[in-house]
Design a protein around this motif. Structure first.
Motif, PDB file in Angstrom:
ATOM      1  N   GLY A  67       0.818  -1.214   0.000  1.00 34.37           N
ATOM      2  CA  GLY A  67       0.000   0.000   0.000  1.00 34.37           C
ATOM      3  C   GLY A  67       0.844   1.252   0.000  1.00 34.37           C
ATOM      4  N   ILE A  70       2.521   1.836  -3.407  1.00 36.94           N
ATOM      5  CA  ILE A  70       1.713   2.270  -4.556  1.00 36.94           C
ATOM      6  C   ILE A  70       1.355   3.755  -4.482  1.00 36.94           C
ATOM      7  N   VAL A  71       1.695   4.386  -3.359  1.00 37.16           N
ATOM      8  CA  VAL A  71       1.587   5.850  -3.331  1.00 37.16           C
ATOM      9  C   VAL A  71       2.975   6.479  -3.211  1.00 37.16           C
ATOM     10  N   GLY A  72       4.017   5.695  -3.466  1.00 37.31           N
ATOM     11  CA  GLY A  72       5.343   6.277  -3.686  1.00 37.31           C
ATOM     12  C   GLY A  72       6.283   6.347  -2.507  1.00 37.31           C
ATOM     13  N   MET A  97       3.520  -6.554  -8.919  1.00 36.93           N
ATOM     14  CA  MET A  97       3.191  -5.128  -8.928  1.00 36.93           C
ATOM     15  C   MET A  97       4.439  -4.266  -9.114  1.00 36.93           C
ATOM     16  N   MET A 201      -0.903   5.382  -7.495  1.00 37.69           N
ATOM     17  CA  MET A 201      -2.318   5.743  -7.368  1.00 37.69           C
ATOM     18  C   MET A 201      -2.426   7.259  -7.282  1.00 37.69           C
ATOM     19  N   ASP A 202      -3.071   7.841  -8.261  1.00 37.18           N
ATOM     20  CA  ASP A 202      -3.130   9.297  -8.323  1.00 37.18           C
ATOM     21  C   ASP A 202      -4.398   9.712  -9.076  1.00 37.18           C
ATOM     22  N   PRO A 203      -5.336  10.400  -8.400  1.00 36.35           N
ATOM     23  CA  PRO A 203      -6.577  10.792  -9.071  1.00 36.35           C
ATOM     24  C   PRO A 203      -6.348  11.676 -10.299  1.00 36.35           C
ATOM     25  N   PRO A 206      -5.825   8.711 -13.137  1.00 30.93           N
ATOM     26  CA  PRO A 206      -6.403   7.489 -12.573  1.00 30.93           C
ATOM     27  C   PRO A 206      -6.043   6.245 -13.390  1.00 30.93           C
ATOM     28  N   GLN A 207      -5.582   5.246 -12.710  1.00 31.20           N
ATOM     29  CA  GLN A 207      -5.229   3.983 -13.361  1.00 31.20           C
ATOM     30  C   GLN A 207      -5.760   2.828 -12.529  1.00 31.20           C
ATOM     31  N   GLN A 208      -5.849   1.688 -13.177  1.00 35.18           N
ATOM     32  CA  GLN A 208      -6.259   0.462 -12.497  1.00 35.18           C
ATOM     33  C   GLN A 208      -5.019  -0.373 -12.196  1.00 35.18           C
ATOM     34  N   PHE A 209      -4.970  -0.947 -11.024  1.00 37.85           N
ATOM     35  CA  PHE A 209      -3.812  -1.752 -10.621  1.00 37.85           C
ATOM     36  C   PHE A 209      -4.272  -3.156 -10.220  1.00 37.85           C
ATOM     37  N   GLY A 210      -3.394  -4.113 -10.438  1.00 35.68           N
ATOM     38  CA  GLY A 210      -3.699  -5.488 -10.047  1.00 35.68           C
ATOM     39  C   GLY A 210      -4.797  -6.090 -10.908  1.00 35.68           C
ATOM     40  N   GLU A 211      -4.767  -5.748 -12.197  1.00 39.52           N
ATOM     41  CA  GLU A 211      -5.822  -6.178 -13.116  1.00 39.52           C
ATOM     42  C   GLU A 211      -5.634  -7.612 -13.587  1.00 39.52           C
ATOM     43  N   VAL A 212      -6.704  -8.123 -14.167  1.00 39.20           N
ATOM     44  CA  VAL A 212      -6.650  -9.443 -14.794  1.00 39.20           C
ATOM     45  C   VAL A 212      -5.806  -9.346 -16.067  1.00 39.20           C
TER      46      VAL A 212
ATOM     47  N   GLN B  55     -12.766  -4.947 -13.356  1.00 38.33           N
ATOM     48  CA  GLN B  55     -11.549  -5.134 -14.138  1.00 38.33           C
ATOM     49  C   GLN B  55     -11.659  -4.358 -15.449  1.00 38.33           C
ATOM     50  N   PRO B  62      -8.503   5.983  -9.234  1.00 38.67           N
ATOM     51  CA  PRO B  62      -7.483   4.952  -9.023  1.00 38.67           C
ATOM     52  C   PRO B  62      -8.067   3.772  -8.253  1.00 38.67           C
ATOM     53  N   HIS B  63      -7.846   2.597  -8.764  1.00 39.30           N
ATOM     54  CA  HIS B  63      -8.514   1.408  -8.220  1.00 39.30           C
ATOM     55  C   HIS B  63      -7.491   0.289  -8.150  1.00 39.30           C
ATOM     56  N   HIS B  65      -6.807  -3.561  -7.227  1.00 36.03           N
ATOM     57  CA  HIS B  65      -7.320  -4.902  -6.921  1.00 36.03           C
ATOM     58  C   HIS B  65      -6.240  -5.660  -6.181  1.00 36.03           C
ATOM     59  N   VAL B  74      -3.465  -3.357   3.001  1.00 35.03           N
ATOM     60  CA  VAL B  74      -2.932  -2.515   1.924  1.00 35.03           C
ATOM     61  C   VAL B  74      -3.392  -1.073   2.145  1.00 35.03           C
ATOM     62  N   GLY B  77      -1.326   0.725   4.646  1.00 38.54           N
ATOM     63  CA  GLY B  77      -0.063   1.231   4.102  1.00 38.54           C
ATOM     64  C   GLY B  77      -0.263   2.512   3.310  1.00 38.54           C
ATOM     65  N   ILE B  78      -1.350   2.564   2.540  1.00 35.13           N
ATOM     66  CA  ILE B  78      -1.654   3.777   1.774  1.00 35.13           C
ATOM     67  C   ILE B  78      -1.915   4.929   2.742  1.00 35.13           C
ATOM     68  N   GLN B  85       3.673  11.511   3.995  1.00 40.22           N
ATOM     69  CA  GLN B  85       4.009  12.443   2.921  1.00 40.22           C
ATOM     70  C   GLN B  85       3.272  13.779   3.081  1.00 40.22           C
TER      71      GLN B  85
END
Lengths: 399, 298
Positions: A67, A70-72, A97, A201-203, A206-212, B55, B62-63, B65, B74, B77-78, B85
């Motif tokens: 976590g 993913i925010v740096g 990841m 993760m940044d609005p 916006p991106q999707q992470f942990g995708e299929v 998916q 930002p999403h 999974h 998780v 941690g975020i 920060q």
């Protein structure tokens, strides 16, 4: 910085402090526990400006690092043994990841029987998790390798997590002189954690992470991850060179102690290689042709460098402080692979030693050398310090 | 500031088109929740139906999974990284899970995160079984429900665990002395969104348990999903309430509760018990007792 007297866990903690880690998440387990306690004290004393996520399990420890990553933020965790096994699922997730998390592991065997002492079972069963794995022989090396681990893991060519492994108690609790780097030198050695170009993760974007990922593209992704880990060898070599400039201490993926022409070579990872080195030096004084090759980086496995370091050997003894049940030690197969295409392929034998913290002494090394004298006679795996084989009881797998 | 339909944002934070089954209730829920929370929301999603549905670029925020059992860890941690920060205040952090990822496999990590006071809104969309893998029973599956691991056979009549022993997630979470915990249902969107708005104002953890009917899993016609959710509330099978700083308050008072059979008969998963008057009576007594018990605490 002046010379310090630190144990292995303190050396790891001090390197984390100097690396200005922002988020630490770890769960206590013997013999790693002090690392986390030292860091908690640094934070309590204002010596380290970081947040500690006091998680309820190792699974959550590594998850919290994911976590933060993913925010740096630069992140650190520490574990071993059962804790590392509980993390295992998240280890694959973290490397998939491409999170540059650094983990210190005070190596300890796996239950049962219950045993809190050192062997490499815990990290080696996770050898395929996509993490860099660096092994150490002294407290100074733990400190140095922690810095190399952060620098290499975060390198944009790598972006993979890294383990710095050190033998539980033997190194985690033993105090040795350590010469640390000045803070300003460490700051220059490491990349700025804010400079990362990893997707976060940044609005605003916006991106999707942990995708299929469907079968058509899955191999391509895996190839990229694998290639990044293979390529990490070059990055590690660069960082070793940079560290040598700053500290005068020289490291390599594979380290050969002396006598490049020796007929017999002892090969392995971890603190036992110091005992092997000491024993080989004595034997050389007696006129025997024995050398020691230390494998510093197990993942990525430096195939070419291993083949080169062993090119003049007639017999190679691979010491494994672990056992891949039903097969051989877990370092052994990779060494055989590296040597299979060699011009002069040596005899390569495997010695399972020091499981569950059994002392690896000069006698263990000498006994292994004795067993190796007959070469290969239908048996490649030997247990020089276990009672069954000493009494002539061979495991049936070796029939 | 109570949320109103009129003032609900026109902005959509989910793309049109997704992998949800026809009539899926939880994707409606996520769409509405994101309207309340807005574009500066970071979403962490356990493995489960919602992770499959969202998916391939469905959300516009930002999403992430993650694994089955580690979403709250998780998110921890975020949360801590953003605090470290110095930019935590810029974001809403939403964790979404199903009953499996929340009440069962992920309960330890959720409990740990809440106990640490991590700052996030956790929403559990409870469809009362593991629907992502084809409908196996979970810790929130109701008594007598047919699932693929509690089948109806010659010696078995669906889920055998007694109603009173079913995991009550709102009360389990409330036992952590959390600032805000609530139960809601997809059939009452303004109740739901009002609670989301309240949860968003909490500094620290907040938890919303949303009853979310599943057409294929429950054997409910797609067009009757909202009806099923409303009937759950109107019969008292699901009680809408909130616990704010320890104070319980029923948010949807049902003046004349309908018989539990009205809710059960809408669902194929209860078809095998509908003729059993004694059992229906027993279930009615359980519902009545649950209602009395909550009323006594409010």
């Amino acid at each position: 910085m002046t010379r310090q007297f630190w144990n292995g866990n303190m050396a790891a903690a001090q390197a984390v402090r100097q690396s200005r880690v922002e988020v630490i998440a770890a769960y206590p387990i013997t013999p790693q526990t002090h690392t986390v306690e030292y860091l908690a004290q640094f934070v309590a004393d204002g010596e380290l400006d970081a947040r500690m996520v006091k998680v309820e399990s190792e699974h959550s420890a590594l998850s919290a690092c994911c976590g933060a990553s993913i925010v740096g933020s630069r992140t650190f965790t520490a574990s071993c043994s059962q804790g590392l096994q509980l993390m295992s699922e998240v280890m694959y997730f973290a490397s998939g990841m491409r999170f540059p998390i650094v983990m210190a592991v005070a190596n300890r065997t796996l239950s049962v029987p219950v045993n809190i002492w050192a062997d490499h079972q815990d990290t080696l069963v996770n050898r395929d998790a996509g993490w860099i794995q660096i092994y150490t022989r002294s407290v100074q090396e733990i400190y140095d390798m922690m810095l190399v681990a952060f620098a290499s893991a975060e390198d944009p060519r790598v972006n993979l997590p890294a383990i710095v492994a050190y033998d539980g108690f033997i190194l985690s609790h033993a105090s040795e002189p350590v010469t640390p780097l000045e803070q300003s030198v460490v700051d220059d050695f490491l990349p700025s954690p804010r400079a990362t170009e990893r997707p976060l993760m940044d609005p605003a974007k916006p991106q999707q992470f942990g995708e299929v990922l469907f079968p058509e593209w899955y191999p391509d992704f895996e190839y990229k991850k694998h290639s990044a880990l293979v390529g990490a060898a070059d990055v590690l070599t660069e960082r070793f060179a940079a560290l040598a400039e700053l500290s005068g201490r020289r490291y390599d993926l594979v380290e050969r102690d002396s006598d490049p022409g020796a007929k017999t070579v002892i090969f392995g990872i971890g603190s036992m290689m110091q005992t092997a080195r000491h024993t080989a030096a004595k034997l050389r004084e007696q006129g025997e042709s024995v050398a020691v090759v230390n494998l510093r980086v197990f993942r990525p496995f430096p195939e070419q460098a291993v083949a080169k370091a062993l090119q003049h050997a007639e017999t190679v003894l691979v010491l494994d402080r672990d056992i891949g049940y039903g097969s051989a030690g877990m370092v052994y197969p990779d060494v055989v692979r590296a040597l299979y295409h060699a011009e002069h392929r040596p005899t390569v034998l495997n010695f399972i030693v020091g499981l569950g913290g059994k002392d690896i002494t000069e006698q263990t090394i000498l006994r292994s050398l004795e067993l190796a004298k007959d070469g290969y006679r239908g048996q490649s795996v030997f247990w020089p310090d276990a009672r069954g084989p000493q009494e002539g009881i061979a495991p049936s797998a070796q029939r | 500031m109570a949320i109103k339909l009129k003032t609900l944002s026109d902005q959509e934070h989910l793309c049109q088109g997704n992998l949800a089954c026809a009539g899926c209730s939880q994707i409606l829920g996520l769409r509405q929740v994101l309207k309340v929370l807005g574009e500066n929301t970071l979403v962490v999603n356990t493995t489960g139906c919602m992770a499959v549905i969202t998916q391939m670029g469905v959300p516009k925020v930002p999403h992430f999974h993650v694994l089955f059992e580690n979403a709250a860890a998780v998110a921890s941690g975020i949360d801590d990284a953003l605090k470290q920060q110095g930019r935590r205040d810029q974001y809403k952090l939403l964790v979404v899970g199903g009953d499996g990822g929340t009440a069962d496999i992920g309960l330890a990590s959720l409990s740990g995160a809440i106990e640490r006071g991590q700052d996030f809104i956790y929403i559990c969309f409870d469809n009362e079984s593991y629907m992502n893998t084809g409908g196996q029973r979970s810790g929130t599956t109701p008594f007598a429900a047919r699932t693929s691991t509690t089948p109806v056979g010659t010696v078995s009549r669906g889920e055998a665990r007694l109603p009173a022993l079913r995991k009550n997630m709102v009360e389990i979470i409330a036992a952590h002395n959390i600032p805000y915990a609530a139960s809601t249902a997809i059939g009452y969107p303004m109740d739901f969104l009002g609670k989301v708005e309240k949860a968003a104002q909490v500094r620290g953890p907040s938890y919303i348990h949303c009853h979310a009917p599943c057409p294929p899993g429950w054997g409910v016609d797609s067009e009757l999903v909202i009806e099923a959710s409303k009937l759950a509330v109107q019969t008292g099978a699901v009680l809408l309430y909130e616990i704010e700083n320890g104070e319980r308050r029923i948010t949807k008072k049902v003046s004349k509760r309908k018989p539990i059979a009205d809710y059960l008969k809408l669902q194929a998963r209860f078809r095998h018990i509908l003729d059993d008057e004694k059992l229906i009576e027993q279930l009615q007594r359980e519902v009545d007792a649950g209602f009395e018990a909550l009323t006594a605490r409010c």
